[in-house]
Each structure stands twice: as C-alpha cells, then as structure tokens.
Design an enzyme around this catalytic site. Structure first.
Site, PDB file in Angstrom:
ATOM      1  CG  HIS A 233      -1.945  -1.045   1.263  1.00  8.76           C
ATOM      2  ND1 HIS A 233      -2.817  -1.261   0.218  1.00  8.76           N
ATOM      3  CD2 HIS A 233      -2.234  -1.992   2.199  1.00  8.76           C
ATOM      4  CE1 HIS A 233      -3.601  -2.289   0.514  1.00  8.76           C
ATOM      5  NE2 HIS A 233      -3.267  -2.758   1.697  1.00  8.76           N
TER       6      HIS A 233
ATOM      7  CG  ASP B 246      -2.926  -8.534   0.844  1.00  5.73           C
ATOM      8  OD1 ASP B 246      -2.269  -8.889   1.833  1.00  5.73           O
ATOM      9  OD2 ASP B 246      -3.885  -7.727   0.919  1.00  5.73           O
TER      10      ASP B 246
HETATM   11 ZN   LIG Z   1      -4.169  -7.250   2.805  1.00 10.84          ZN
END
Ligand SMILES: [Zn+2]
Length: 354
Positions: free
Chosen positions: A127, A164
């Site tokens: 991220h 993910d």
């Molecule tokens: Zn994650």
C-alpha cells in the site's frame, strides 16, 4: 539449490498499538509452523539474514524526504502516519531490512545461488505510495525489488502477482506507466474493502497501458473463483508477457477466516495458486520466483499458508489442512462475468483473442 527464507528478528520489533492486527505474532506463527514441520533443519532451506537496503534503491520508489521522515520519527521513539499506521523505535530498521532482504533474495536467485525465496518480512509494503505510509505499510518492498531487477539486473519483463485480499495500490502506481513490470492483482472488490481501488478500468497508461490488470473479486469469492481467474487470466497473461522473473505479493487475508476481509479461500485454494505461480516461473522464467509477505491477520491462516508457500518453493509435499469453505454460486457467476469482461478489454489479452 536452496530456497531462501528471508527473516530478521528486527521484523518482530516493529509494533503498532496494543491489539493491532498487523502484529509480530504473525511472523512468530509462520516460523512456528515452518519449524514444527522440520524444515528449519533441512539443508535445502537457507535462512537468509538480510542487510539494510541501499537507500538509492528505495529512492526509485519513494521520496527521500519521506524516508528521512520515517527514520526521524522512529529515532524519536514513534509517531502516527494514519490512525492505524504508526512507527515505533524499531520501525525504520525493520523497514530497511525488509527492503534489503527483498533485494538480497532476488540477487541470489539471479546469480544462481538460490532457486527461489520467501521474504517473510514486516512491515508489509504494497500500500505504500511514493510519499505516503498507510495501510500498515512504509516501504514498498516488492516494488523496490522489481525496480532493482529492471534497473540493476537489466530485465525487461518482471511479473508481479498480488493475491493479498487488498488491492496493492502502491505497487500499481509505482509501475503504472511501465511496460517492463506487469502488475496483476486479485483482491476483494474495492467498493467493499480498503483501499477502495483496483477496478478493471485501471489498466496502466502510456507505455504501461495493458500492463496493469485488476480482478476485483466479489465478497465470498473462494477457491472456484480464484482457480477460474488463474486458468483463464493469469496463465494466459504469462503466456503473452513471458516474464523473466515472477514476484508474488502474498497475503493470507484472502483466507475465509481472516477477520479484516470477506473472501472465501482455504489453504488448499491458496496452495493451488502457489503451484500455478511456480509453474509459470518454471515455464517462462527459469524458475525465478520470490514471494513477499503482505497481509494476513488470522494467526493460524498465517502459519498454515506460510508453511505451504515454503513447501511449494522447496518442492516438498504440501501439507493439507482440514479448513473448508463453500463458495456460493452467485459469486462464481459474478467471477465468470468479470473474467469474460477482462478477456475482452484487457489490452494484452484482447490482442491474443483477436
Ligand atoms: Zn491485505
């Protein structure tokens, strides 16, 4: 040849607030499962202690002032970036060792010193944006490694597969204009989960158009949906792109027991993806394959999944667990429609279909 397991005690010293799901316990559970299976004594598994990253490698992906800021707040003892993403006194050291471990791992694979690797690190990275820490991430480890492979090792085609449960917004934006890094993400639909990005119309731009592929999954999507996606989208993409190196952002938060997400995979479904990824690496990339840990907040899923990754990489039988989950038909139908649309619209794939 050995499989490298990149680990450093410093990865367990970075800690956020009490009860935070991205905790050191995640790595302890992974190591316990791997140890209990006896693999730490296997000469075919090499525990690789990383060196801190050369910051020049990080500055390709993040701003210098941003990295200085993480070091300074860590040296002051801590500080918040967002309400759920904070540093403590050890965060900077852990982050530069995690990024350094990724580079060590891919360099050893390139040099033929190891066959593949699992970077079992914290903090995670996918991220983290150019100048923004959030979603528990500070330095985008997999992006730093992919950039190293292109800029330092001279590779022209690096494929990143991110399974993910969350969209890897930072990795996507790092290579959005590049045709040398193909970023493919399977994640829970951004309308229902952080960070709210990763839609099919995000395909890259300029020279990179077509080299970003997003498959946002309906909540509840599990083994059937992911198998369809790998067979119909990921494998054909690899055929077109012919990666020279395969990198995987692995997050066990796609497991149905994860408390932060709503996907429906089981350990056997995740293991099937791993087998497919290894097959892609063997077919196209001389087996060059490195996994980078991102999320996963159920400690047993973390342990079972990590063990299965190591087993697949080592080429030993993959332990079967008894976790089960049944995907509902509506999810499967939604995935089939999503795949059909992707095959028609994703530039790399639609060229093949023509
Ligand atoms: Zn994650």
């Amino acid at each position: 040849m050995v499989t490298d397991l990149v680990f450093h005690e410093a990865f367990t010293k970075h800690e956020m607030s009490m009860g935070h799901p991205e905790s050191p316990e995640r790595l302890r559970s992974a190591m316990m499962y791997i140890k209990r299976a006896g693999h730490l004594k296997d000469p075919n598994l090499n525990i690789l202690t990383p060196m801190p990253v050369d910051l020049e490698e990080v500055y390709r992906i993040h701003g210098k002032a941003y990295i200085d800021g993480i070091r300074e707040s860590s040296s002051r003892g801590g500080g918040f970036y967002t309400p759920d993403t904070e540093v403590n006194a050890h965060t900077y050291e852990a982050a530069v060792l995690a990024a350094g471990g990724g580079i060590d791992a891919v360099d050893r694979i390139m040099a033929g010193k190891s066959k593949n690797a699992f970077v079992l690190c914290r903090p995670p990275g996918h991220h983290a944006e150019y100048e923004r820490a959030f979603g528990f991430c500070f330095i985008n480890n997999i992006a730093v490694a992919a950039s190293h492979l292109v800029k330092e090792c001279g590779l022209n085609r690096v494929m990143i597969v991110d399974y993910d449960a969350h969209h890897g917004n930072g990795t996507q934006s790092a290579f959005y204009s590049s045709n040398r890094v193909l970023y493919v993400s399977l994640h829970q639909d951004g309308r229902t989960l952080f960070p709210g990005s990763g839609f099919p119309d995000e395909m890259g731009k300029g020279a990179g158009l077509g080299y970003t592929v997003n498959l946002p999954m309906y909540p509840g999507a599990g083994n059937i949906s992911y198998d369809l996606a790998f067979t119909n989208v990921i494998e054909p993409l690899a055929e077109v792109f012919r990666p020279e190196f395969v990198l995987v952002s692995v997050g066990f938060d796609c497991h149905y027991q994860d408390s932060l997400t709503s996907l429906g995979l089981t350990t056997s479904g995740i293991a099937k993806m791993n087998a497919c990824l290894k097959g892609i690496a063997e077919t196209h990339a001389s087996g060059r394959l490195a996994y980078f840990l991102e999320g996963g907040y159920n400690l047993d899923a973390m342990g079972m999944g990590s063990l299965n990754v190591i087993e697949e990489l080592m080429g030993v039988p993959v332990t079967e667990f008894s976790d089960t989950y049944t995907e509902n038909d509506a999810c499967t139908r939604y995935t089939k429609t999503l795949i059909d649309k992707t095959l028609k619209t994703a530039p790399l794939l639609s060229e093949v279909i023509k």
